[in-house]
Design an enzyme around this catalytic site. Structure first.
Site, PDB file in Angstrom:
ATOM      1  N   GLU A 177       0.929   5.025   1.417  1.00 48.04           N
ATOM      2  CA  GLU A 177      -0.330   4.323   1.635  1.00 48.04           C
ATOM      3  C   GLU A 177      -1.525   5.182   1.228  1.00 48.04           C
ATOM      4  OE1 GLU A 177       0.313   1.309   1.731  1.00 48.04           O
ATOM      5  OE2 GLU A 177      -0.240   0.602   3.731  1.00 48.04           O
ATOM      6  N   THR A 211      -8.339  -3.269  -1.821  1.00 49.16           N
ATOM      7  CA  THR A 211      -8.407  -2.739  -0.459  1.00 49.16           C
ATOM      8  C   THR A 211      -9.589  -1.788  -0.276  1.00 49.16           C
ATOM      9  OG1 THR A 211      -6.013  -2.923  -0.211  1.00 49.16           O
ATOM     10  CG2 THR A 211      -7.150  -1.463   1.316  1.00 49.16           C
TER      11      THR A 211
END
Length: 309
Positions: free
Chosen positions: A131, A184
């Site tokens: 991530e 994101t």
């Protein structure tokens, strides 16, 4: 065992009121990794499918690759070689934890091939490194549920403390992914850095209410608690037709509806599969009414996490 094929599920993060602390896994879509031992050192990413050529094959920049690399370093086997194939079965930038599913599938696979020296929960920090590569933040609200299954709460990051909550058996998620993309990093950039005491208190009440609703199988309480007064108002402007799609979901019987992760996918929770199917259809129709194509998925909460195929 010299080779393994692992599927890891998509996830819904934030779950309305729980920004960066809530997440749950669904049955589909998901990502698949095929990992094979090789005699020579180093990790080689042989192929990536389903990404339209957009994902890097450089190990240190690939979410599955870096998770495997960090894992091997931790267990003291940095020279063990692997060949990796990654098959993406969900859109990039969908808000469904695409990068997390790849990282989870990769680290779960390598742990199996190395004889399972670590427990499933102990694999979490390595998946989180995936991530970090994907969006600059090693958050756990996608990798947590994808790895562990079910509905998870990230109580703390320092130290890392993750709790799995039981969910009612008749709770279903409807997910609709419109054919648009939200980055994101962009979605994080527009968030307020300071919030009022009043909003904080409202959000805390909804967080507590959602946890209580899940624990007691109180569907009405779950619905009343699926309200986000902090993140949704900012991020919803990035998603065309958001208010109309949310209204369509609630009109079709959903308990609540909000943004999945950073979007553009939207999720709704419903009591019963029949209602969840009706909700998914209503949400898709609302997008289609303005010419936005979409994909929809209906699923119970996935309690298993990654699986060997």
């Amino acid at each position: 065992m010299e080779s393994i094929r692992v599927y890891a599920p998509a996830t819904v993060a934030n779950v309305a009121c729980g920004f960066d602390i809530f997440g749950f896994a669904v049955n589909r879509p998901g990502d698949e990794v095929v990992l094979t031992k090789k005699a020579s050192p180093g990790i080689v990413i042989k192929e990536i499918t389903g990404d339209e050529g957009r994902l890097p094959k450089e190990v240190a920049k690939n979410t599955a690759g870096i998770a495997i690399l960090k894992y091997l370093e931790f267990i003291g086997q940095p020279d063990q070689g692997f060949e990796l194939s990654l098959h993406k079965d969900m859109p990039l930038g969908s808000g469904l934890g695409s990068s997390a599913a790849s990282a989870v599938a990769g680290v779960f696979a390598v742990n199996e091939l190395m004889g399972k020296p670590l427990s499933q929960k102990e694999l979490l920090p390595f998946a989180m490194e995936g991530e970090r590569v994907a969006c600059g933040s090693a958050h756990a609200d996608n990798v947590g549920p994808s790895l562990l299954g079910g509905f998870v709460v990230i109580r703390s990051y320092d130290p890392l403390d993750i709790i799995q909550l039981p969910t009612p058996t008749d709770l279903y998620a409807s997910i609709v992914h419109p054919q648009i993309e939200v980055n994101t990093k962009d979605a994080r950039r527009i968030l307020e850095r300071e919030i009022t005491l009043g909003k904080t208190i409202t959000q805390m009440g909804n967080v507590a209410g959602l946890v209580a609703g899940l624990l007691t199988a109180d569907y009405d309480l779950i619905g009343r608690s699926l309200v986000d007064v902090i993140v949704e108002p900012a991020r919803s402007i990035l998603i065309p037709q958001f208010q109309e799609v949310k209204a369509a979901a609630l009109g079709a019987g959903a308990l609540g509806c909000s943004i999945s992760g950073s979007g553009p996918s939207l999720f709704a929770l419903s009591k019963g599969e029949e209602t969840a199917n009706q909700v998914a259809l209503a949400m898709s129709k609302a997008f289609n009414s303005v010419g936005i194509d979409s994909e929809s998925y209906v699923s119970q909460i996935n309690q298993q996490g990654p699986m060997i195929r």
